[in-house]
Motif scaffolding. Sequence first.
Motif, PDB file in Angstrom:
ATOM      1  N   PRO A  32       0.829  -1.223   0.000  1.00  0.00           N
ATOM      2  CA  PRO A  32       0.000   0.000   0.000  1.00  0.00           C
ATOM      3  C   PRO A  32       0.857   1.264   0.000  1.00  0.00           C
ATOM      4  O   PRO A  32       2.013   1.249   0.398  1.00  0.00           O
ATOM      5  CB  PRO A  32      -0.798  -0.120   1.294  1.00  0.00           C
ATOM      6  N   TYR A  36      -1.630   4.659   3.961  1.00  0.00           N
ATOM      7  CA  TYR A  36      -2.799   3.794   3.783  1.00  0.00           C
ATOM      8  C   TYR A  36      -3.378   3.329   5.120  1.00  0.00           C
ATOM      9  O   TYR A  36      -4.588   3.182   5.259  1.00  0.00           O
ATOM     10  CB  TYR A  36      -2.415   2.582   2.922  1.00  0.00           C
ATOM     11  N   PHE A  37      -2.522   3.108   6.119  1.00  0.00           N
ATOM     12  CA  PHE A  37      -2.976   2.627   7.428  1.00  0.00           C
ATOM     13  C   PHE A  37      -3.077   3.748   8.466  1.00  0.00           C
ATOM     14  O   PHE A  37      -3.306   3.476   9.644  1.00  0.00           O
ATOM     15  CB  PHE A  37      -2.022   1.549   7.961  1.00  0.00           C
ATOM     16  N   HIS A  42      -7.584   8.377   7.931  1.00  0.00           N
ATOM     17  CA  HIS A  42      -8.767   7.588   7.577  1.00  0.00           C
ATOM     18  C   HIS A  42      -9.722   7.322   8.737  1.00  0.00           C
ATOM     19  O   HIS A  42     -10.796   6.779   8.528  1.00  0.00           O
ATOM     20  CB  HIS A  42      -8.330   6.241   6.998  1.00  0.00           C
ATOM     21  N   GLU A  46     -11.540   2.680  10.216  1.00  0.00           N
ATOM     22  CA  GLU A  46     -11.129   2.361   8.847  1.00  0.00           C
ATOM     23  C   GLU A  46      -9.679   1.880   8.810  1.00  0.00           C
ATOM     24  O   GLU A  46      -9.352   0.925   8.115  1.00  0.00           O
ATOM     25  CB  GLU A  46     -11.316   3.564   7.923  1.00  0.00           C
ATOM     26  N   ARG A  50      -8.384  -1.800   7.536  1.00  0.00           N
ATOM     27  CA  ARG A  50      -7.351  -1.947   6.516  1.00  0.00           C
ATOM     28  C   ARG A  50      -6.218  -2.857   6.995  1.00  0.00           C
ATOM     29  O   ARG A  50      -5.696  -3.669   6.230  1.00  0.00           O
ATOM     30  CB  ARG A  50      -6.794  -0.580   6.115  1.00  0.00           C
ATOM     31  N   ASP A  53      -7.576  -6.485   7.026  1.00  0.00           N
ATOM     32  CA  ASP A  53      -7.689  -6.983   5.650  1.00  0.00           C
ATOM     33  C   ASP A  53      -6.333  -7.323   5.044  1.00  0.00           C
ATOM     34  O   ASP A  53      -6.223  -8.225   4.233  1.00  0.00           O
ATOM     35  CB  ASP A  53      -8.388  -5.956   4.754  1.00  0.00           C
ATOM     36  N   SER A  54      -5.302  -6.605   5.431  1.00  0.00           N
ATOM     37  CA  SER A  54      -3.997  -6.771   4.792  1.00  0.00           C
ATOM     38  C   SER A  54      -3.300  -8.072   5.160  1.00  0.00           C
ATOM     39  O   SER A  54      -2.529  -8.607   4.386  1.00  0.00           O
ATOM     40  CB  SER A  54      -3.088  -5.587   5.128  1.00  0.00           C
TER      41      SER A  54
END
Length: 122
Positions: A32, A36-37, A42, A46, A50, A53-54
């Motif tokens: 990413p 992104y994290f 975010h 969220e 993330r 999910d990763s």
Amino acid sequence: GLVFFQAATRTLGRFFETYDVLLTPTLSFGVPRLGYFDAQIHGGTEAYRRVIDSFAFTVPANVTGIPAASMPMAVSKSGLPIGVQISTRFGCEHTLFQLATQLEATSAWKKPPPSAKFPWSN
């Protein structure tokens, strides 16, 4: 909770009665972008989603404690490492190390020099 972890351990135990190793990607998606994290960007919920999910492929080893190693095997178009995870049955760390050595010898990933600049470094 505990029942799920015990069932996962037994399931992997049965898998390794037939197979010596389980080879998976390290991440569920490509590397990413920076931030992104980031929960400040975010929001905490969220960012947490993330993260969860990763690492879907690394969860079985983390939950059950089977021997596993993640290693870079390729390089993305942007020059970032793409990893694989090797897992094996309990007590077979030697299999893990032998395969990791063989994969490392054939890997497209080459250790960068200490002076290398990466997109994620300052």
